[in-house]
Design an enzyme around this catalytic site. Sequence first.
Site, PDB file in Angstrom:
ATOM      1  N   HIS A 305       9.136 -13.851 -43.776  1.00 53.89           N
ATOM      2  CA  HIS A 305      10.210 -13.842 -42.951  1.00 53.89           C
ATOM      3  C   HIS A 305      11.305 -14.485 -42.594  1.00 53.89           C
ATOM      4  CE1 HIS A 305       8.629 -18.324 -42.184  1.00 53.89           C
ATOM      5  NE2 HIS A 305       9.660 -18.305 -41.448  1.00 53.89           N
ATOM      6  N   GLU A 541       3.274   5.529 -45.859  1.00 58.04           N
ATOM      7  CA  GLU A 541       3.206   4.371 -45.788  1.00 58.04           C
ATOM      8  C   GLU A 541       1.526   3.699 -47.028  1.00 58.04           C
ATOM      9  OE1 GLU A 541       3.880   1.930 -42.205  1.00 58.04           O
ATOM     10  OE2 GLU A 541       3.313   3.573 -41.275  1.00 58.04           O
ATOM     11  N   ASP A 565       4.940  -1.296 -46.267  1.00 59.81           N
ATOM     12  CA  ASP A 565       3.237  -1.094 -45.565  1.00 59.81           C
ATOM     13  C   ASP A 565       2.751  -0.473 -47.407  1.00 59.81           C
ATOM     14  OD1 ASP A 565       1.652  -2.285 -43.535  1.00 59.81           O
ATOM     15  OD2 ASP A 565       3.415  -1.301 -42.390  1.00 59.81           O
ATOM     16  N   CYS A 612      12.123   4.492 -44.547  1.00 58.15           N
ATOM     17  CA  CYS A 612      12.285   2.966 -43.449  1.00 58.15           C
ATOM     18  C   CYS A 612      12.182   1.788 -43.871  1.00 58.15           C
ATOM     19  CB  CYS A 612      11.958   3.579 -41.809  1.00 58.15           C
ATOM     20  SG  CYS A 612      10.392   4.204 -42.029  1.00 58.15           S
TER      21      CYS A 612
HETATM   22  C1  PEP Z   1       6.815  -0.143 -42.692  1.00 60.34           C
HETATM   23  O1  PEP Z   1       5.744  -0.754 -42.686  1.00 60.34           O
HETATM   24  O2  PEP Z   1       8.244   0.407 -44.221  1.00 60.34           O
HETATM   25  C2  PEP Z   1       7.090  -0.314 -41.585  1.00 60.34           C
HETATM   26  C3  PEP Z   1       8.812   0.418 -41.440  1.00 60.34           C
HETATM   27  O3  PEP Z   1       7.281   0.108 -41.163  1.00 60.34           O
HETATM   28  P1  PEP Z   1       6.053  -1.337 -40.143  1.00 60.34           P
HETATM   29  O4  PEP Z   1       7.490  -3.029 -40.416  1.00 60.34           O
HETATM   30  O5  PEP Z   1       6.707  -1.333 -38.446  1.00 60.34           O
HETATM   31  O6  PEP Z   1       4.861  -2.124 -40.876  1.00 60.34           O
HETATM   32 MG    MG Z   2       4.714   0.218 -41.415  1.00 61.52          MG
END
Ligand code: PEP
Ligand code: MG
Length: 681
Positions: A305, A541, A565, A612
Site C-alpha cells: 500500500h 487475471e 491478481d 490494467c
Molecule cells: C488486477 O488484478 O490487476 C486489477 C487491476 O484488479 P484489482 O486490482 O481491482 O483486483
Molecule cells: Mg484483480
Amino acid sequence: MKQLEITITNETGLHARPAKTLVNLVKQFKSNVTIWHGEKKANAKSLISVLTLGASKGSLLKIEANGEDEETALAEIEAAILAGLGEGEAVKETQEKPVAPPTSKSETKPIEEIKPTKTNALRGVGASPGIAIGPVYQFQHQEIPIDEISDTLVVGWERLQDALARAREQLNKLNKQMIEQGMKAEAAIFDAHLGLLDDPELNEAVYERFQKGQDALKAWKETIEDSAMVVAALNDPLLSARADDLRDVGRRVLRLMVGAEDKADLLPDKPVVVVARELSPSDTVSFNKDLVLGFCIVNGGPTSHTAILARALGLPAVVGVDESVLKLENDSYIILHGSDGTVTFNPLPEELQLAEQERNAWLEKRRVALEHATTPAVTVDGRHVEVVANAGSLEDAEKALKMGAAGIGLLRTEFLFLERTTAPTEAEQFEVYRSIAEVMGKRPVIVRTLDVGGDKPLPYIEMQREDNPFLGERGIRLCLNRPELFRQQLRAILRAGLYGNLQIMFPMVGDIEEYRRARLMLDELQIELKIPRVAAGIMIEVPSAALMADVLAKEVDFFSIGTNDLTQYTLAMDRGHSLLSAKQDGLHPAVLRLIAKTIEGAHKHGKWAGICGELGSDPYAVPILIGLGIDELSISVPSIPLVKAQIRGLKASDLQALAQQALECATARDVRELVKKELKM
Ligand code: PEP
Ligand code: MG
C-alpha cells in the site's frame, strides 16, 4: 449445555488459519461456545482468545456449547475439526511426504537477495519513480505517555466506549477511501481492524480489568499489549501480522481517548525522507504529505500500500530495503532513486551534487511530461499505444481527462456497493455511470462489473464461509450466482451507455463457460432494452485464462490483463502478504510468459489486449510490454503523463528482441537488469 472432547490433528496445531476457520464457523451460531485446553479457556468467537490457547498437534480440547443451537453447533465444530479446519489436504500431504526445511536462508528472506551496490548504498525495489534527497526521519510508532497522562486524566468506561465508536467511524471511512483508490488489500486491513475492535474476548478482558479498579485507558492499553505479546510469541509469520494489527488498532483507540495529536503533526516540521520498517495503512494515510520527500521501507513490495500511495502522490519510494537503514541517524542525508531502487546514505558531496542534477532533470522531465500530457503516446517509429486511466469515481474521471487519458480502461464499480446495508438500486447505479459516461464523451469507458467476493463480503449478500477466499466465490463467479444483482448492474450500465461510450468487462474469468453465461445475460438485456450490441471483454487475471487466451479470443471483444491478481495467482503469493510482497514482481518471467500468450491469443483473432494492473505504469515494464505487442495501458491517473512521455521516446522495433530476451530471463531481477542495461535507464 453440550460438550465434546476432540484432539487437534493439524500438523502445526491451531495456528492462525485453522483458528480463523473455527472462529468464523462458531460465529454463525447463537450458542456460547467455550474451548478448554488444560487450564486455558477461550471464547470460541474470539480469534485472539482461540490463538492464545496455544493448542498444538495432539492437544486434547474440551468444547462446550450453550444455547438454542448447541447441538448443531457442536456437530459442525466436530466435523470441521475432523476435516482439518481447512487444512485437510495439507495434513495428509505432510504425513506422507515430510516437507524439507528450507535449504538456504534466502528462500525465506527475500531481503537477502538485495545486494549492496557500493559501500554507502543499498539496493531495494523501486516502487515509485523520482529522486528524493533529504534528511532521514526514522518513523516509529508514537508511544502515548500513559503514565504521565493518567496522573491528570482518569478515563472512565464511557470515554473508552466513545473512543471505540469514533475508531469504528474512522476505520469505516478509511476502508471506503482505500476501496475508492482501488487499494483492496489495504481496505481489507481496515476491515480486519474493525473485526478486532469488536472481538468479544478482548472487550471482556478490558472490562474485567476496569471492574477490578483499573482506569479504562490503562485497562485498554495493557489488554492490547498482553494479547499482542501472546500472539506474537506464537512465532508464526501470519500471526505476527495479527499482533501488529492489534497494536495499530490499540494505538488508534488510545489516541482518541487522550485526544492526542494525529501522527501527521508528529512528523518534524520540515521536509524529510521517511524511513521505516513498515508503515501501517493508518500511518501512511495520516502523514502530512507536504512534509514527505519520499519513503524508504524495509518490508513490502511494489504492490504494497505504501508503494501504491506513493505513486498516487507522485512521491519517490523504495521498498524491500535492507534493515540496516533503520540504524541511520535522524537528519543524516539519504538519496532515494525510486525507479531503480538505489538508496545512498551519508552521500559524499560529489554524490549529493550528482543526485541533485539527476533530481532536477527528473523534475524537468515530469514538468515537460505534464505540459504534453494530451499529446498522443506514439513511439518514434509510429506505434500508437492507447494510454487510459484506472478510475474509481467521477472525480477520477475528471482528473484523468486533465492528465491526458484517452479514456478509462478500468472503472472499478465496487465503490458503489461497499459500506452499505443494501445493494445500490439500478437507478442509483445508472446516475453514477451516466455522469462518468457524459464526462468522458466519445472516449471509451470500460466498466468492470462488480468485483467483490470472499475476501470482501457484502453484508447484504448471503455467502458461504470460505477457507481460501482468494480462491473462492470472487468476481464473476459471485455475480453469476446472484443473477438478480448482476442483471441490475448490467441494465444500469447498458442504459447509461447511451450517454457516452461504455463497454463492459468481466473480472476473474477463468473459463469460457463463465464468459458465455455472462455474455448471454448481457445479450438478453440488450434485446429487452432495445439497445445495440455493446462490446464486452474480460480481465485476464487467472493463469487458466491466460493459457487459454487463443480460445477465449474467438468470442470475447478484448482482454485487459490484471497483473496484480495474475502475479498473485501465478506466483502463489497472497498480494497483501507483508513478508512476500517484495517478491511479487509482475516482471517475473513466468508472468511475462502469460502476458505474451494473452497478447498473442488476442491478436490471432484480431482482438486487442491491454494491461490494467500496476505493472502498466512501471517504467521498466513499459518497454517490455510494448515489445510484446500490448495495445493499451490502463494506469493510475498521476502516472499517465510520464508513461506517455516514456512511450514517445521509445522505438518499438527495438523492443521486440528485448521482450524476447526478457522471456528467457530467470528472475524478475534479471529482467530489470536487462532493461536497465539495454535502454541505459
Ligand atoms: C488486477 O488484478 O490487476 C486489477 C487491476 O484488479 P484489482 O486490482 O481491482 O483486483
Ligand atoms: Mg484483480
